[in-house]
Design an enzyme around this catalytic site. Sequence first.
Site, PDB file in Angstrom:
ATOM      1  N   HIS A  60       9.330   5.390   1.491  1.00 50.81           N
ATOM      2  CA  HIS A  60       9.842   4.206   0.779  1.00 50.81           C
ATOM      3  C   HIS A  60      11.232   3.814   1.283  1.00 50.81           C
ATOM      4  O   HIS A  60      11.570   2.632   1.324  1.00 50.81           O
ATOM      5  CB  HIS A  60       9.953   4.493  -0.725  1.00 50.81           C
ATOM      6  N   CYS A  94       1.021   5.480  -6.375  1.00 48.15           N
ATOM      7  CA  CYS A  94       2.389   4.970  -6.207  1.00 48.15           C
ATOM      8  C   CYS A  94       2.680   4.069  -7.402  1.00 48.15           C
ATOM      9  O   CYS A  94       1.850   3.225  -7.749  1.00 48.15           O
ATOM     10  CB  CYS A  94       2.495   4.176  -4.910  1.00 48.15           C
TER      11      CYS A  94
HETATM   12 NI    NI Z   1       5.439   5.061  -4.030  1.00 44.84          NI
END
Ligand code: NI
Length: 168
Positions: free
Chosen positions: A139, A93
Amino acid sequence: MTRQRIVTYDSPILRKHCEPVAEINDKVKELVASMLATLKRAKGLGLSAPQVGVNSRVFVLDLSSVSLDFETMAFINPEILETEGEQTGEEGCLSFPGLFLEIPRPDRVVIEFTDRQGERKEIVAEGLTARAIMHENDHLNGKLFIDYLTPGDREMISGKLKKIKAAS
Ligand code: NI
Protein backbone atom coordinates in the site's frame (compact mmCIF):
# COMPACT_ATOMS: atom_id res chain seq x y z
CA MET A 1 -8.40 10.93 18.52
CA THR A 2 -9.36 11.60 14.93
CA ARG A 3 -12.14 9.43 13.62
CA GLN A 4 -10.90 8.24 10.26
CA ARG A 5 -12.72 7.13 7.16
CA ILE A 6 -11.26 4.24 5.17
CA VAL A 7 -11.07 5.09 1.48
CA THR A 8 -12.06 2.41 -0.99
CA TYR A 9 -11.03 1.18 -4.40
CA ASP A 10 -10.52 3.87 -7.01
CA SER A 11 -9.50 6.58 -4.56
CA PRO A 12 -6.38 8.18 -6.16
CA ILE A 13 -4.40 8.17 -2.88
CA LEU A 14 -4.31 4.34 -2.98
CA ARG A 15 -2.07 4.62 -6.07
CA LYS A 16 0.44 7.10 -4.62
CA HIS A 17 3.99 6.34 -3.54
CA CYS A 18 3.90 7.47 0.11
CA GLU A 19 6.37 9.88 1.68
CA PRO A 20 8.80 8.86 4.45
CA VAL A 21 8.04 10.09 7.96
CA ALA A 22 10.65 12.71 8.94
CA GLU A 23 10.39 12.38 12.73
CA ILE A 24 8.33 10.52 15.31
CA ASN A 25 6.42 13.45 16.81
CA ASP A 26 3.00 13.73 18.48
CA LYS A 27 1.31 14.02 15.11
CA VAL A 28 2.71 10.64 14.00
CA LYS A 29 1.84 9.03 17.35
CA GLU A 30 -1.71 10.37 17.04
CA LEU A 31 -1.92 9.01 13.47
CA VAL A 32 -0.83 5.55 14.68
CA ALA A 33 -3.31 5.58 17.60
CA SER A 34 -6.16 6.65 15.30
CA MET A 35 -5.24 4.01 12.72
CA LEU A 36 -5.22 1.26 15.37
CA ALA A 37 -8.66 2.40 16.58
CA THR A 38 -9.94 2.48 12.99
CA LEU A 39 -8.51 -0.97 12.32
CA LYS A 40 -10.16 -2.41 15.42
CA ARG A 41 -13.51 -0.82 14.56
CA ALA A 42 -13.29 -2.25 11.02
CA LYS A 43 -12.29 -5.67 12.43
CA GLY A 44 -9.33 -5.85 10.06
CA LEU A 45 -5.83 -7.28 10.45
CA GLY A 46 -3.87 -4.43 8.88
CA LEU A 47 -4.28 -0.84 7.78
CA SER A 48 -2.00 1.56 5.95
CA ALA A 49 -1.89 5.36 6.15
CA PRO A 50 -3.00 5.96 2.53
CA GLN A 51 -6.19 4.01 3.30
CA VAL A 52 -7.14 6.74 5.76
CA GLY A 53 -6.10 9.48 3.36
CA VAL A 54 -2.58 10.11 4.70
CA ASN A 55 0.32 9.95 2.23
CA SER A 56 2.90 8.63 4.75
CA ARG A 57 4.96 5.47 5.05
CA VAL A 58 3.08 4.05 8.04
CA PHE A 59 1.07 0.88 8.57
CA VAL A 60 -0.35 -0.94 11.57
CA LEU A 61 -1.15 -4.59 12.28
CA ASP A 62 -3.54 -6.12 14.78
CA LEU A 63 -3.55 -9.90 14.56
CA SER A 64 -5.01 -10.34 18.04
CA SER A 65 -8.19 -11.86 16.55
CA VAL A 66 -6.17 -14.73 15.06
CA SER A 67 -3.26 -14.98 17.49
CA LEU A 68 -4.07 -14.48 21.18
CA ASP A 69 -0.65 -13.21 22.21
CA PHE A 70 -0.29 -10.73 19.35
CA GLU A 71 0.40 -7.15 20.37
CA THR A 72 -0.60 -4.40 17.97
CA MET A 73 2.33 -3.10 15.96
CA ALA A 74 3.10 0.09 14.07
CA PHE A 75 5.59 0.10 11.19
CA ILE A 76 6.99 3.51 10.27
CA ASN A 77 9.32 3.90 7.25
CA PRO A 78 9.48 0.11 6.78
CA GLU A 79 12.04 -1.58 4.54
CA ILE A 80 11.67 -5.20 3.48
CA LEU A 81 15.20 -6.59 3.79
CA GLU A 82 14.61 -10.19 2.76
CA THR A 83 11.82 -12.46 1.59
CA GLU A 84 11.83 -16.23 1.39
CA GLY A 85 9.57 -19.08 0.32
CA GLU A 86 6.02 -18.83 -0.92
CA GLN A 87 2.53 -19.21 0.51
CA THR A 88 -0.84 -18.85 -1.16
CA GLY A 89 -3.88 -17.96 0.85
CA GLU A 90 -7.01 -15.89 0.94
CA GLU A 91 -6.55 -12.21 1.51
CA GLY A 92 -8.87 -9.27 2.05
CA CYS A 93 -8.36 -5.51 2.15
CA LEU A 94 -10.39 -2.92 4.07
CA SER A 95 -10.42 -0.76 0.92
CA PHE A 96 -12.18 -3.59 -0.94
CA PRO A 97 -15.05 -4.57 1.37
CA GLY A 98 -16.27 -8.11 0.74
CA LEU A 99 -13.54 -9.03 -1.75
CA PHE A 100 -11.30 -11.99 -0.90
CA LEU A 101 -8.62 -13.22 -3.28
CA GLU A 102 -6.03 -15.99 -3.33
CA ILE A 103 -2.73 -14.11 -3.46
CA PRO A 104 0.79 -15.60 -3.46
CA ARG A 105 3.14 -14.05 -0.90
CA PRO A 106 6.53 -14.89 0.56
CA ASP A 107 6.29 -17.18 3.57
CA ARG A 108 8.97 -15.39 5.56
CA VAL A 109 10.05 -11.76 5.58
CA VAL A 110 12.71 -9.75 7.36
CA ILE A 111 11.59 -6.17 7.88
CA GLU A 112 13.28 -3.14 9.35
CA PHE A 113 11.10 -0.28 10.62
CA THR A 114 10.74 2.48 13.17
CA ASP A 115 8.28 1.72 15.98
CA ARG A 116 5.86 4.06 17.83
CA GLN A 117 8.59 5.05 20.28
CA GLY A 118 10.92 6.06 17.46
CA GLU A 119 13.18 3.05 17.83
CA ARG A 120 14.58 1.39 14.70
CA LYS A 121 13.96 -2.37 14.81
CA GLU A 122 14.33 -5.49 12.70
CA ILE A 123 12.02 -8.50 12.95
CA VAL A 124 11.45 -11.78 11.16
CA ALA A 125 7.83 -12.64 10.38
CA GLU A 126 6.27 -15.81 9.02
CA GLY A 127 2.95 -17.09 7.75
CA LEU A 128 -0.02 -14.77 8.21
CA THR A 129 2.10 -12.01 9.76
CA ALA A 130 4.43 -12.11 6.73
CA ARG A 131 1.39 -11.97 4.43
CA ALA A 132 -0.09 -8.99 6.30
CA ILE A 133 3.25 -7.14 6.27
CA MET A 134 3.68 -7.63 2.51
CA HIS A 135 0.09 -6.53 1.82
CA GLU A 136 0.38 -3.35 3.93
CA ASN A 137 3.88 -2.54 2.68
CA ASP A 138 2.55 -2.70 -0.90
CA HIS A 139 0.00 0.00 0.00
CA LEU A 140 2.87 2.40 0.76
CA ASN A 141 4.05 1.97 -2.82
CA GLY A 142 0.61 2.40 -4.38
CA LYS A 143 0.29 -1.32 -5.03
CA LEU A 144 -2.98 -3.17 -4.37
CA PHE A 145 -3.73 -6.88 -4.00
CA ILE A 146 -5.80 -6.90 -7.20
CA ASP A 147 -2.57 -6.09 -9.07
CA TYR A 148 -1.46 -9.71 -8.52
CA LEU A 149 -4.39 -11.07 -10.53
CA THR A 150 -4.00 -12.25 -14.10
CA PRO A 151 -5.95 -10.15 -16.65
CA GLY A 152 -8.49 -12.98 -16.84
CA ASP A 153 -9.03 -13.11 -13.07
CA ARG A 154 -9.20 -9.33 -12.96
CA GLU A 155 -11.95 -9.49 -15.57
CA MET A 156 -13.85 -12.01 -13.43
CA ILE A 157 -13.97 -9.65 -10.46
CA SER A 158 -14.77 -6.50 -12.46
CA GLY A 159 -18.43 -6.69 -11.40
CA LYS A 160 -17.43 -6.81 -7.72
CA LEU A 161 -15.06 -3.87 -8.20
CA LYS A 162 -17.86 -1.85 -9.79
CA LYS A 163 -20.09 -2.62 -6.79
CA ILE A 164 -17.38 -1.52 -4.33
CA LYS A 165 -16.90 1.70 -6.31
CA ALA A 166 -20.64 2.36 -6.43
CA ALA A 167 -21.00 1.82 -2.66
CA SER A 168 -18.14 4.16 -1.74
NI1 NI B 1 -5.24 -3.45 1.98
